[in-house]
Enzyme design. Structure first.
Site, PDB file in Angstrom:
ATOM      1  NE  ARG A  30      55.989  37.477  42.609  1.00 55.25           N
ATOM      2  CZ  ARG A  30      55.805  36.442  43.423  1.00 55.25           C
ATOM      3  NH1 ARG A  30      56.337  36.454  44.624  1.00 55.25           N
ATOM      4  NH2 ARG A  30      55.070  35.414  43.059  1.00 55.25           N
ATOM      5  NE  ARG A  34      54.726  40.252  46.738  1.00 52.98           N
ATOM      6  CZ  ARG A  34      54.405  39.003  46.901  1.00 52.98           C
ATOM      7  NH1 ARG A  34      53.175  38.697  47.268  1.00 52.98           N
ATOM      8  NH2 ARG A  34      55.279  38.044  46.696  1.00 52.98           N
ATOM      9  NE  ARG A  43      46.968  45.601  45.360  1.00 53.65           N
ATOM     10  CZ  ARG A  43      45.776  45.314  45.833  1.00 53.65           C
ATOM     11  NH1 ARG A  43      44.778  46.160  45.685  1.00 53.65           N
ATOM     12  NH2 ARG A  43      45.555  44.181  46.482  1.00 53.65           N
ATOM     13  CG  ASP A  81      48.936  37.821  38.514  1.00 53.44           C
ATOM     14  OD1 ASP A  81      48.445  36.686  38.337  1.00 53.44           O
ATOM     15  OD2 ASP A  81      49.563  38.136  39.536  1.00 53.44           O
ATOM     16  CE1 TYR A 160      48.290  30.418  42.263  1.00 61.05           C
ATOM     17  CE2 TYR A 160      49.874  30.146  40.473  1.00 61.05           C
ATOM     18  CZ  TYR A 160      49.561  30.579  41.750  1.00 61.05           C
ATOM     19  OH  TYR A 160      50.523  31.181  42.523  1.00 61.05           O
TER      20      TYR A 160
END
Length: 364
Positions: A30, A34, A43, A81, A160
């Site tokens: 990652r 973020r 974003r 993703d 998921y």
């Protein structure tokens, strides 16, 4: 095949293939995302999946950590993703602020596999934007470091798709395993087939290394892991390599990451992957003893260490590198993805220490 710039830093590829390295290569799961203020600024302008589906934006974000940490990272990982596969299958996936992924209409009963999911998925039609982003990013990297592609593991994606998002118990997904084992295997196979096609497409588009994230592997017992995860991740390694060989193409190093599946280390080292990524609960000496040099090991610092002060980060990195060894069959990483509130300067200390200590230990 597209003509790409000459690769200047192949350290991670050599490490993954078991060749000697002058220091242990490093990247961060990652690493594009973020925790970086430049990503958060992006974003504010764009929806998460809009970025994933827009190759120019995905390229820009993939390059953000490479440019911020100039010369400190030995690989880039494409910004995407794992849940683009459920989207390709026809499910709606949203990324909700402060909540994460959300499926408004998840799978509830086995009949939903036939009514809610596409019977056939053309990965080039549904996921071509990822291939385009990989090719664009590979060119934009200009040979600085290799580019990693990735997918989610079939069990993780299935969970998921049934849970409708994150879950602390996975009770809905496990209900399927234990109430509808035959139908669960059918769904897992359907997902696996797309995973194989998608990874092959990523490699053809320019990915120089690929990783399979079975992030919820550790939610299964050892017995259930051997039934509902291991056969499918094994197929992925086997069939990707076999199809590329059949088409006259070389394979690329493949990494498997089954978070929490410490009990499966021996099995994972025998199913065709070049590298096993470890979470922070696995002792390096134990991992080395179990895998016996059959694979390269990757990991495994607890991401929370990056909340510590700089000295604690340096101490932990040194201890980790001394335990794994730095000249062969080791790639430095965290034991899972970097957390969103980590100070980017602490990540820099981590990377700088890996370089400094790695060279020091190799020159002893």
């Amino acid at each position: 095949m597209t003509d790409f710039p000459l690769l200047k830093n192949d350290l991670i590829l050599r490490a993954a293939l078991g060749k000697k390295t002058e220091r242990a290569p490093v990247w961060i799961m990652r690493q594009a995302g973020r925790y970086l203020p430049e990503f958060r600024a992006m974003r504010e302008k764009y929806d998460f999946f809009t970025i994933c589906r827009t190759p120019k934006l995905a390229t820009l974000i993939t390059l953000q950590p490479i440019e911020r940490y100039d010369g400190l990272l030995d690989a880039a990982i494409i910004f995407s993703d794992i849940l683009v596969i459920p989207q390709a299958l026809g499910l709606v996936v949203e990324m909700l602020p402060g909540q994460g992924p959300h499926f408004p209409d998840p799978l509830k009963v086995p009949q939903d596999v036939d009514t809610k999911l596409r019977k056939h998925v053309d990965v080039h039609e549904e996921l071509g934007y990822v291939f385009e982003a990989i090719t664009m990013t590979r060119k934009a990297l200009n040979g600085r470091v290799p580019l990693i592609g990735f997918i989610g593991g079939p069990w993780t994606l299935m969970a998921y798709m049934i849970e409708g998002g994150g879950s602390s118990t996975l009770s809905k997904a496990k209900t399927w395993l234990f109430s509808y084992p035959k139908e669960s295997k059918r769904l897992l196979q359907k997902i696996t087939d797309i995973c194989i096609d998608f990874l092959i497409g990523q490699i053809k588009a320019g990915a120089q290394m690929v990783q399979v994230f079975e992030s919820w592997g550790g939610e299964l017992s050892p017995y259930d892991f051997n039934i509902f995860s291991l056969p499918y991740i094994t197929q992925i390694a086997d069939k990707v390599k076999a199809q590329l060989k059949q088409e006259g193409m070389e394979s690329v190093p493949m990494t498997i990451f089954c978070k929490g599946s410490w009990y499966a280390l021996e099995s994972l080292s025998n199913i065709g992957y070049d590298t096993i990524s470890l979470d922070w609960t696995i002792d390096p000496a134990h991992a080395k003893a179990i895998t016996k040099g059959r694979v390269t090991l990757q990991g495994n610092m607890d991401p929370n260490v990056l909340y510590g002060d700089h000295e604690e980060i340096r101490i932990t990195v040194r201890r980790m590198l001394e335990a794994f060894g730095t000249g062969e069959k080791y790639i430095v990483n965290l034991g899972h993805g970097i957390l969103p509130t980590v100070d980017p300067e602490n990540a820099k200390v981590f990377l700088e220490t890996v370089h400094k200590v790695g060279l020091e230990l190799n020159n002893k």
